[in-house]
Enzyme design. Sequence first.
Site, PDB file in Angstrom:
ATOM      1  N   TYR A 103     -20.878  -7.388  16.697  1.00 52.23           N
ATOM      2  CA  TYR A 103     -21.388  -6.363  15.861  1.00 52.23           C
ATOM      3  C   TYR A 103     -20.846  -6.226  14.621  1.00 52.23           C
ATOM      4  O   TYR A 103     -19.714  -5.252  14.741  1.00 52.23           O
ATOM      5  CB  TYR A 103     -20.454  -5.401  17.117  1.00 52.23           C
ATOM      6  N   ARG A 104     -21.650  -6.182  14.331  1.00 51.93           N
ATOM      7  CA  ARG A 104     -21.546  -6.505  12.475  1.00 51.93           C
ATOM      8  C   ARG A 104     -22.919  -6.364  11.775  1.00 51.93           C
ATOM      9  O   ARG A 104     -23.351  -5.945  10.897  1.00 51.93           O
ATOM     10  CB  ARG A 104     -20.956  -7.507  12.392  1.00 51.93           C
ATOM     11  N   GLY A 235     -13.031 -31.935  10.728  1.00 51.55           N
ATOM     12  CA  GLY A 235     -11.670 -31.310  12.531  1.00 51.55           C
ATOM     13  C   GLY A 235     -10.751 -32.500  12.545  1.00 51.55           C
ATOM     14  O   GLY A 235      -9.758 -32.941  11.886  1.00 51.55           O
ATOM     15  N   GLY A 264     -10.256 -23.993   9.520  1.00 51.11           N
ATOM     16  CA  GLY A 264     -11.104 -24.299   8.401  1.00 51.11           C
ATOM     17  C   GLY A 264     -10.647 -24.023   7.752  1.00 51.11           C
ATOM     18  O   GLY A 264     -10.135 -24.242   6.112  1.00 51.11           O
ATOM     19  N   ASP A 265     -10.316 -22.547   7.250  1.00 51.74           N
ATOM     20  CA  ASP A 265      -9.515 -21.947   6.664  1.00 51.74           C
ATOM     21  C   ASP A 265      -7.904 -21.727   5.921  1.00 51.74           C
ATOM     22  O   ASP A 265      -7.748 -22.584   5.167  1.00 51.74           O
ATOM     23  CB  ASP A 265      -9.715 -20.423   6.978  1.00 51.74           C
TER      24      ASP A 265
END
Length: 323
Positions: A103-104, A235, A264-265
């Site tokens: 909801y951006r 991954g 990943g971050d």
Amino acid sequence: MTVDLLTFGESMVSLRSAGPLASGGTLNMQVAGAESNVAIGIARLGHSAAWAGVVGADPHGEFIQAQLRGEGVQLHHTVHPGRSTGVMFLEQRTADLSRAFYYRAGSAGSTISRGHIAAALDRGARILHLTGITAALSPEARDAVEYAAERAAAEGILVSVDVNYRSKLWPREQAREVLAPLARHATIVIASDDELDLIAPARARSGAAGHAADEASAAECLLEAGVREVVVKRGAAGAAVHTREGFLEAPALAVTSVDTVGAGDAFTAGYLSALLDGDDVAGRLARGILAGAFAVSTRGDWEGFPRRGELALLDAARGSTHR
């Protein structure tokens, strides 16, 4: 004062469920955002990190500010009086499947512009870290990413670009049109193996047969375009780095995975942290994989990211297990 790493983008409030959202129940509120995740990871590993962005004049925006400050991240932010902070719901649908609901649209974070990042760049940084997510938010955000990449490269700042493609934000063709030109400013390109075609020059995308060929061709073209390192996140299969000097890959650490969100971050933060420390490519790859292992072994976007003093914990635990 120059910081080790500067990044910018949209941070949101993430409301996590332990089961299907349709069933109701308790939600846990956390901060989510690829860019702020990397800033937190860098700060936890002992470097100075800054995040620029826009939040709403609401409790969610206050929560984000407090959480980032609490993690030692410097803020170059604006509070938008008329737009709300973005919100996402993360549903743990099964033990192996989670789903995100955003909801951006029209959020405060999507209004970030070159003016916001210019002030932060004026203070200096060793690394500018960008992601494709920010470029997808709005025309103003796209312009800010392009401006920041070009300016940082011109000023001798190392530019790191993580493709971080999100299909819910834009189609692949549009992403390719925006991201491919960034390669000429990038020192380091970070991508999953299925994202490289979004930033590689067009000739790398024609006639490649097979997955491995796609990666090798894309990496070669990026290196020829001036990128110094092409880092490929795989991954559970580990990661690899292509440079002009050669190719290096490493497997993931064998850990119990409970939540892959933010892994990943964490890898990116670990890789860039080792770069800041002057480690060679092998050392950067090893720290990135180690940080990713911490992330998947714990729940949350960034809550399980390691601190510098904890980096040896996983190796010690794994060593005692195998005795």
